[in-house]
Design a protein around this motif. Structure first.
Motif, PDB file in Angstrom:
ATOM      1  N   GLN A 414       0.839  -1.190   0.000  1.00  0.00           N
ATOM      2  CA  GLN A 414       0.000   0.000   0.000  1.00  0.00           C
ATOM      3  C   GLN A 414       0.881   1.249   0.000  1.00  0.00           C
ATOM      4  N   MET A 441      -7.193  -1.254 -13.397  1.00  0.00           N
ATOM      5  CA  MET A 441      -8.443  -1.742 -12.799  1.00  0.00           C
ATOM      6  C   MET A 441      -8.135  -2.419 -11.483  1.00  0.00           C
ATOM      7  N   ASN A 442      -8.974  -2.153 -10.500  1.00  0.00           N
ATOM      8  CA  ASN A 442      -8.804  -2.782  -9.197  1.00  0.00           C
ATOM      9  C   ASN A 442      -9.354  -4.220  -9.235  1.00  0.00           C
ATOM     10  N   ASP A 446     -13.067  -2.268 -11.465  1.00  0.00           N
ATOM     11  CA  ASP A 446     -13.338  -0.838 -11.626  1.00  0.00           C
ATOM     12  C   ASP A 446     -12.061  -0.111 -12.028  1.00  0.00           C
ATOM     13  N   ILE A 447     -12.232   0.830 -12.920  1.00  0.00           N
ATOM     14  CA  ILE A 447     -11.069   1.625 -13.342  1.00  0.00           C
ATOM     15  C   ILE A 447     -10.785   2.660 -12.264  1.00  0.00           C
ATOM     16  N   ILE A 448      -9.552   2.692 -11.818  1.00  0.00           N
ATOM     17  CA  ILE A 448      -9.180   3.657 -10.774  1.00  0.00           C
ATOM     18  C   ILE A 448      -8.180   4.687 -11.286  1.00  0.00           C
ATOM     19  N   LYS A 465       0.940   6.260  -7.094  1.00  0.00           N
ATOM     20  CA  LYS A 465       0.998   5.588  -5.788  1.00  0.00           C
ATOM     21  C   LYS A 465      -0.268   4.776  -5.655  1.00  0.00           C
ATOM     22  N   ILE A 466      -0.089   3.545  -5.280  1.00  0.00           N
ATOM     23  CA  ILE A 466      -1.233   2.654  -5.331  1.00  0.00           C
ATOM     24  C   ILE A 466      -1.716   2.314  -3.925  1.00  0.00           C
ATOM     25  N   TYR A 467      -2.987   2.531  -3.728  1.00  0.00           N
ATOM     26  CA  TYR A 467      -3.687   2.167  -2.499  1.00  0.00           C
ATOM     27  C   TYR A 467      -4.930   1.403  -2.909  1.00  0.00           C
ATOM     28  N   GLY A 468      -5.417   0.639  -2.007  1.00  0.00           N
ATOM     29  CA  GLY A 468      -6.709   0.008  -2.282  1.00  0.00           C
ATOM     30  C   GLY A 468      -6.797  -1.388  -1.707  1.00  0.00           C
ATOM     31  N   ALA A 497      -5.280   0.247   5.890  1.00  0.00           N
ATOM     32  CA  ALA A 497      -6.008   0.894   4.802  1.00  0.00           C
ATOM     33  C   ALA A 497      -5.374   2.232   4.457  1.00  0.00           C
ATOM     34  N   GLY A 498      -4.983   2.904   5.464  1.00  0.00           N
ATOM     35  CA  GLY A 498      -4.393   4.203   5.169  1.00  0.00           C
ATOM     36  C   GLY A 498      -2.946   4.207   5.507  1.00  0.00           C
TER      37      GLY A 498
END
Lengths: 545, 489
Positions: A414, A441-442, A446-448, A465-468, A497-498
């Motif tokens: 993350q 896509m996640n 879904d396209i992020i 930067k990738i989160y999710g 998560a964060g």
């Protein structure tokens, strides 16, 4: 000393862009430039025989190249005519339906275009004429600046019918009433010629066929040689708003000063809502005016050591009886603007009949992108014409191309920076240019993230930067000009998560680094102040003691 | 599904015509030519399997035979006393002929293309526009009178009459090409020699170095009689073949002059502006028939032997076929059928965030579908990607970008059309898909990331006083003003 001279000579030779076997040679203009036969509007046909007002007409065709030399910067021009029994070849629309087409011999590419039948269109036969133009002005198939017949020189024609049981509503510029300097202009025959001291007065009539009062925008323009450039001579451009009463007729006058030697296209375009009428007139002002009628190279991409021919057609474009004494240059530059080849066309007398000129050279390096430029000068070294064509291997449809997308690693945490690279190459791993749509896509599909309309020249990099959510993410790249796609996947590990995003809190947040710098600065100043103060106190104490 | 393998292969016409030569560059092979093979208007009646007139030529290839350049009643160049005519003004360089047609094979109002299917029992119609064509010069461009069409027996008869007429008649001295400063207003009818009301000889301009000459010209084309429909059957396939041979010639009614050598008065046109190809007949003047110095008018008209030979020639040959496959209405193709199989989007987003709609589409039919338009019932949207076409069974995706706002029913519509009509009632189709509601959450105010933690969105972050989804963008000082800004990916 001798070694130095030899070295300089060798260096000079090596610095020469390419070896030219000979200066320009006269040749058959139509050896490479296969006017009217180099390309075919194969199987041009409307989807239906008959349409109603408001319908959308779809017209299909294949472009099939018969040119030995590659075709670049091609565009398809379409003209639609109403061909009534008493009013033949009334042009109701003209447009470019395809642009920037590149073709090799035997390439066959399907296309279609759409045209909406005006809501009040007159019933009867409509003719579609198609033309293929190279660059800004080279007529390869058909001559769109001479649209009227019988049947003119279209590249191909087809027809459809419009059935309209309701009231007709149309505007038209009346060919029968059209005059130049009070002489009737005869559409479809030969263009009139004037001398360079004669002002021109063009008259026609704008007719409203219908019971509705109409507001018409009328544009009147003069184009040097051909209107396909869509760049009229600005000083002569006029635009009028005309109110036409029901079934009304308006006299139109367009006065022009004496024009310089050359050939001109005069174009009237009247529009009112979805009604349009176009009138194109051609005229010449006689004399000597050189022009380039075609330009190209016989092979592309350039290959090291392979003899390549540059070919051109030049002619006097103003009239048949004059000649043009001119000379010229040709130049090929690579993608970086470096000159690959340059040569001259020696001074010669050029007549109205197209004269072919060829140059041969042997490239020292391969190139899949180049700019070909020719300049034509008169005997006083004034430039008479200049043409530039871009050869880009990326634009040929039926060639091997590879699109790839890759990432810097396969597993991310993350907040990690995901770096992906899109590459677009030919079969010899040379860079290709294109237009990229890339998206991530996640795990839910879904396209992020997306990058659109990104021009690429071989390689395109992007990082986020990738989160999710934990799981597999897919990175997709599409090259939209050729409808190619590639994809790859990465994994995003679970985590808080964060995972402390390095972002500040609150409204008006200040850059954290700067904040730290400020804090450090203040701390330092305070410390320094305290230190100075302490020393001062110590000093004062010492003095006291 | 069974598709009857009964194909109709329609042989295309053999185009035969001549080209003119360039003095400098030998001959030119002009390729683009088009014609149609229906000479009898009655042949344009409805046909079904009895396709007696199904025939299209939209393109023909050919090369000019060397031997037709020379000859024609003159001596070859390079020999002494050569009086072979040289090119007529507009044809001074490469000249070509275009034969246009708008012949269409029509099934229930749809124009069929090569390779299409049509429904068994359908009545196919041929529809042909008036024949048209034009000679033109390459690099000119000079316009010529329109081509006039005859049947080949008519043309042969007319040529015979012309030759015979010129053997016993000559024009009066005042009948000759004229010179003026202006071009003729239009093509002018003068039918003295042709003597046929339906054949028009046009006065046409001939640009020369000295002004504008007017000569008389008629361009005539004919079609051979249609060959009988040739049907051959092999197993369950029927092949129909039709061939014809269009022939075109130019009647150039030119005169010599009494003022040979005077550049302003001399229509030396007889020598300098005549086509150099064989399909030519030209007239001569009474008092000074200079052509070939023969002293007699008509000496240089093509003789009948040549006419017969010409009609036997196939200088240019091309054969094209159009294959139409008949399908049974009960068992025929179902047509294209685009279905939206699945959709991907985030139904809940912060207000103003980009909303990406990704729909998976599949053509579950058995016919190629062309996607015409994709639309969304949102005020503003952009189609990021849509396939141009989908073969039967093919899957792809459509990607649309819009902006998140509260929307009660977001709906995408895909308009597409079938590649062919087959047994379909129409070629146009529509598929629509409703995404349902989109909830756009107002961006919550915040002072710290902790304020955003309570939200249902993962990775919420406080940026510029508002909570954002960090997976959808980034908060950074993009413009270097010392303050952070939010930017969506």
């Amino acid at each position: 000393m001798k070694k130095i001279i030899i070295s300089i000579m060798v260096a000079l030779i090596l610095c020469m862009p390419s070896h030219a076997f000979a200066a320009s040679e006269n040749a058959d203009c139509f050896k490479y430039y296969k006017f009217q036969s180099g390309l075919e509007f194969n199987d041009l046909h409307p989807e239906k025989v008959s349409y109603a007002p408001g319908d959308e007409v779809r017209v299909f065709y294949n472009l099939l190249s018969h040119m030995d030399a590659p075709i670049v910067e091609g565009k398809v021009r379409v003209q639609i005519f109403y061909d009534g029994p008493e009013d033949i070849e009334h042009m109701v629309d003209e447009f470019i339906s395809e642009d920037d087409i590149s073709l090799y011999r035997d390439d066959k590419i399907p296309f279609y275009f759409k045209w909406k039948v005006p809501s009040g269109a007159k019933g009867g036969k409509y003719t579609v004429k198609t033309y293929f133009i190279v660059g800004e002005k080279f007529n390869l198939v058909g001559i769109s600046m001479l649209p009227y017949g019988p049947p003119g020189v279209p590249g191909e024609m087809t027809t459809f019918n419009v059935k309209n049981a309701d009231a007709v509503s149309r505007i038209y510029l009346d060919k029968e009433s059209t005059t130049i300097n009070d002489n009737k202009y005869t559409f479809g025959t030969n263009s009139p010629s004037f001398d360079a001291s004669t002002p021109l007065s063009i008259k026609t009539k704008l007719v409203n066929e219908g019971t509705a009062k109409k507001q018409v925008t009328l544009k009147m323009n003069v184009y040097d040689w051909d209107d396909v450039t869509e760049r009229p001579i600005a000083e002569y451009s006029l635009e009028k708003i005309i109110v036409l009463e029901a079934n009304g007729v308006e006299d139109i006058m367009y006065d022009l000063p004496a024009l310089k030697t050359g050939a001109y296209e005069i174009k009237f375009v009247a529009t009112s809502a979805d009604e349009k009428s176009i009138l194109k007139m051609r005229l010449a002002v006689g004399g000597s005016k050189g022009g380039i009628g075609y330009l190209g190279i016989d092979r592309f991409p350039l290959e090291t050591g392979e003899k390549t021919t540059v070919f051109a057609c030049v002619s006097n474009t103003a009239d048949h009886s004059s000649t043009f004494e001119g000379h010229g240059t040709v130049e090929i530059r690579d993608k970086s603007g470096n000159t690959i080849y340059t040569d001259v066309m020696d001074t010669r007398i050029i007549s109205a009949d197209p004269m072919g000129v060829n140059w041969e050279f042997v490239p020292k390096e391969s190139a899949n992108y180049l700019t070909l430029k020719m300049r034509l000068y008169d005997k006083n070294d004034n430039m008479a014409d200049e043409i530039t064509l871009i050869y880009d291997y990326s634009k040929f449809k039926n060639t091997e191309k590879t699109l790839n997308v890759d990432t810097d690693k396969s597993l991310y945490k993350q907040g990690d920076t995901l770096r992906y690279t899109v590459t677009f190459k030919d079969d010899e791993n040379n860079n290709l240019r294109g237009n990229i749509l890339a998206y991530i896509m996640n795990p839910d599909g879904d396209i992020i993230h997306r990058v659109k309309d990104q021009n690429i020249d071989g390689t395109f990099y992007e990082s986020i930067k990738i989160y999710g959510a934990e799981g597999s993410y897919k990175i997709v790249a599409r090259e939209t000009n050729h409808d190619l796609s590639a994809e790859t996947s990465i994994a995003l590990a679970a985590g808080d998560a964060g995972v402390e995003p390095k972002v500040p809190d609150g409204e008006g947040s200040f850059n954290s680094v700067r904040a730290l710098v400020v804090i450090f600065s203040i701390t330092f100043l305070i410390a320094a102040f305290l230190l100075v103060q302490a020393r001062r106190n110590k000093k004062e104490g010492g003095e006291d003691s | 599904m069974k598709i009857t393998k009964k194909s109709i292969i329609i042989g295309m016409a053999m185009i035969c015509f001549f080209m003119i030569v360039s003095m400098a560059s030998g001959y030119v092979n002009h390729i683009q030519s088009r014609g149609l093979n229906i000479t009898d208007p009655e042949a344009l009646t409805a046909v079904s399997e009895n396709v007696e007139a199904l025939d299209i030529v939209r393109y023909s290839l050919g090369e000019l035979e060397e031997d037709i350049i020379d000859g024609h009643g003159c001596r070859k160049e390079g020999t002494t006393s050569s009086y072979c005519p040289v090119c007529y003004g507009p044809f001074i360089t490469h000249t070509a002929i275009n034969l246009y047609s708008s012949l269409q094979i029509v099934d229930r109002g749809y124009v069929l293309k090569d390779g299409d299917t049509f429904c068994k029992g359908d009545e196919l119609n041929t529809f042909a526009d008036t024949k048209s064509g034009e000679w033109f010069s390459k690099g000119g461009p000079e316009d010529t009178p329109p081509i006039q069409w005859l049947s080949c027996p008519e043309l042969e008869s007319m040529l015979t009459d012309l030759i015979e007429w010129h053997k016993v008649n000559s024009y009066p001295n005042n009948y000759r090409p004229t010179m003026s400063d202006t071009l003729p207003d239009t093509y002018v009818v003068d039918n003295d020699a042709v003597n046929r009301e339906d054949i028009v000889v046009y006065r046409t301009p001939v640009d020369s170095n000295y002004g504008v000459w007017s000569a008389y010209l008629s361009l005539l084309c004919c079609q051979d009689e249609m060959t009988p429909l040739d049907e051959s059957e092999s197993e369950d396939e029927s092949v129909y073949q039709v061939d014809t041979n269009p022939i075109c010639m130019m009647y150039f009614d030119s005169l010599s002059s009494t003022n040979w050598g005077d550049k302003f008065a001399v229509p030396s046109i007889a020598y300098n502006y005549l086509p150099t190809f064989k399909p030519l007949i030209y007239g001569n003047e009474e008092n000074n028939p200079r052509i070939g110095f023969s002293g007699t008018g008509g000496n240089h008209f093509s003789d009948m032997n040549w006419i017969y030979e010409y009609f036997e020639m196939s200088m240019f040959g091309a054969s094209h076929s159009m294959t139409l496959t008949e399908v049974d209405p009960a068992l025929g193709e179902r047509g294209p059928d685009i279905e939206i199989k699945r959709s991907y989007y985030q139904p809940t987003l912060y207000e103003g965030a980009p909303l990406y709609l990704r729909v998976m589409v599949e053509n579950t039919g058995d016919m190629l579908a062309h996607i015409d338009t994709v639309s969304l019932n949102a005020p503003e949207y952009e189609i990021l990607y849509a396939p141009q076409s989908l073969f039967g069974g093919e899957t792809s995706e459509i990607i649309i970008e819009t902006t998140a706002t509260d929307m009660s029913e977001l709906k995408v519509q895909v308009d597409y059309f079938a590649d062919e009509v087959g047994c379909l009632p129409t070629k146009d189709f529509t598929e629509s898909f409703s995404f349902g509601n989109i909830d756009a959450i107002p961006l919550p105010p915040c002072k710290s990331n902790a304020d955003c933690d309570v939200l249902s969105i993962d990775n919420a972050v406080c940026c510029l006083g508002l909570c954002y989804d960090l997976s959808r963008g980034t908060c950074d000082d993009f413009d270097g003003d010392g303050y952070f800004e939010w930017s969506y990916y």
